[in-house]
Structures are given as C-alpha cells and as structure tokens.
Design a protein around this motif. Structure first.
Motif, PDB file in Angstrom:
ATOM      1  N   SER A   1     -14.723   4.715 -18.220  1.00  0.00           N
ATOM      2  CA  SER A   1     -16.097   4.925 -18.668  1.00  0.00           C
ATOM      3  C   SER A   1     -16.964   3.824 -18.066  1.00  0.00           C
ATOM      4  O   SER A   1     -16.460   2.908 -17.432  1.00  0.00           O
ATOM      5  N   THR A   2     -18.269   3.930 -18.280  1.00  0.00           N
ATOM      6  CA  THR A   2     -19.172   2.918 -17.741  1.00  0.00           C
ATOM      7  C   THR A   2     -19.595   1.936 -18.822  1.00  0.00           C
ATOM      8  O   THR A   2     -19.557   2.249 -20.026  1.00  0.00           O
ATOM      9  N   VAL A   3     -20.024   0.782 -18.387  1.00  0.00           N
ATOM     10  CA  VAL A   3     -20.552  -0.212 -19.326  1.00  0.00           C
ATOM     11  C   VAL A   3     -21.803   0.341 -19.989  1.00  0.00           C
ATOM     12  O   VAL A   3     -22.017   0.149 -21.191  1.00  0.00           O
ATOM     13  N   ASP A   4     -22.621   1.060 -19.228  1.00  0.00           N
ATOM     14  CA  ASP A   4     -23.833   1.654 -19.812  1.00  0.00           C
ATOM     15  C   ASP A   4     -23.482   2.619 -20.949  1.00  0.00           C
ATOM     16  O   ASP A   4     -24.156   2.631 -21.985  1.00  0.00           O
ATOM     17  N   ASN A   5     -22.434   3.418 -20.771  1.00  0.00           N
ATOM     18  CA  ASN A   5     -22.009   4.317 -21.856  1.00  0.00           C
ATOM     19  C   ASN A   5     -21.558   3.528 -23.073  1.00  0.00           C
ATOM     20  O   ASN A   5     -21.845   3.907 -24.213  1.00  0.00           O
ATOM     21  N   TRP A   6     -20.826   2.434 -22.835  1.00  0.00           N
ATOM     22  CA  TRP A   6     -20.374   1.599 -23.951  1.00  0.00           C
ATOM     23  C   TRP A   6     -21.579   1.033 -24.710  1.00  0.00           C
ATOM     24  O   TRP A   6     -21.603   1.038 -25.945  1.00  0.00           O
ATOM     25  N   ILE A   7     -22.578   0.557 -23.981  1.00  0.00           N
ATOM     26  CA  ILE A   7     -23.784   0.007 -24.624  1.00  0.00           C
ATOM     27  C   ILE A   7     -24.467   1.095 -25.442  1.00  0.00           C
ATOM     28  O   ILE A   7     -24.884   0.851 -26.586  1.00  0.00           O
ATOM     29  N   LYS A   8     -24.587   2.289 -24.901  1.00  0.00           N
ATOM     30  CA  LYS A   8     -25.200   3.399 -25.646  1.00  0.00           C
ATOM     31  C   LYS A   8     -24.429   3.693 -26.938  1.00  0.00           C
ATOM     32  O   LYS A   8     -25.020   3.892 -27.992  1.00  0.00           O
TER      33      LYS A   8
END
Length: 127
Positions: free
Chosen positions: A116-123
């Motif tokens: 997954s992406t870091v951006d997805n984790w932040i979301k």
C-alpha cells in the motif's frame, strides 16, 4: 524469561524476514524492544521492523562482501559521516535533498512491504 524473549524475537524476525523476501527485500537485521506489562506479561514495547529499527536491502542489489543500497537510515548516516560531523551536538542542518532521499527510501520500504502507499495509510489514520 530470557528463553521466552529469545523465542518471541526469533519468531518475529522469521515472520518479517519471510514476508520481506516475498517482496524482494532482505531484512538484514532488526531490533525488538521487549518489556513486561504491569501483570508481568512479555510485550513488544516499541516499533518493529521499520526503517528506524531495521536494515532493509533490495535482494536484487545484494552481493557478498558489498554494502548494498538500503531502505533505512543508513543513507542519512552515510551523509552525516561524509559531512565531517564529529557526532557531537549540534548535528548539522540537513539539506533538503538528504531529507527527501531519506523519506523516499522509507516510503519505498513501506510500500514494498505493505503493498500500500503511505498516502493511503495517512488517509486511513485520519478517517
């Protein structure tokens, strides 16, 4: 207690190393910070298998007797050593490209390991 800590540490390492291997990463080393909760139960007390606590190498770049590029803080350490800093405070100010290079390595490690992406984790964390 020591035997239990050893068993848990080795099991954690094996599981993480096997997962990393599936995505083309060698988990060269890592540390686990274990402690006891108020009831005396052994617990993992800090992050595990992150670029701050581990050394990750791309499997396709590894060769015996070399220092492969890494997805961890070694990039930053190498820059600090090359800067001439004598490791006494204050540390030198980091150039933007060193910050960006370190961040890119951490992000790549996260994304390759988790899929997954870091951006997805932040979301996910902010929902």
């Amino acid at each position: 207690l020591l035997a239990k800590a050893e068993t848990v540490s080795l099991a954690l390492y094996r599981r993480a190393a096997e997962h990393c291997a599936k995505v083309g990463i060698i988990l060269a080393d890592t540390k686990f910070e274990l402690g006891l909760d108020p009831d005396g139960t052994l617990v993992l007390g800090d992050e595990a298998c992150t670029p701050d606590s581990s050394r990750f190498w791309p499997a396709d770049k590894y060769a015996l007797d070399t220092s492969p590029p890494s997805f961890d803080k070694q990039y930053l350490r190498d820059w600090l050593d090359a800067s001439g800093w004598d490791h006494t405070p204050p540390a030198p100010e980091l150039p933007a490209e060193v910050v960006a290079g370190t961040s890119a390595r951490y992000h790549e490690a996260y994304e390759r390991i988790t899929g997954s992406t870091v951006d997805n984790w932040i979301k996910e964390c902010t929902q």
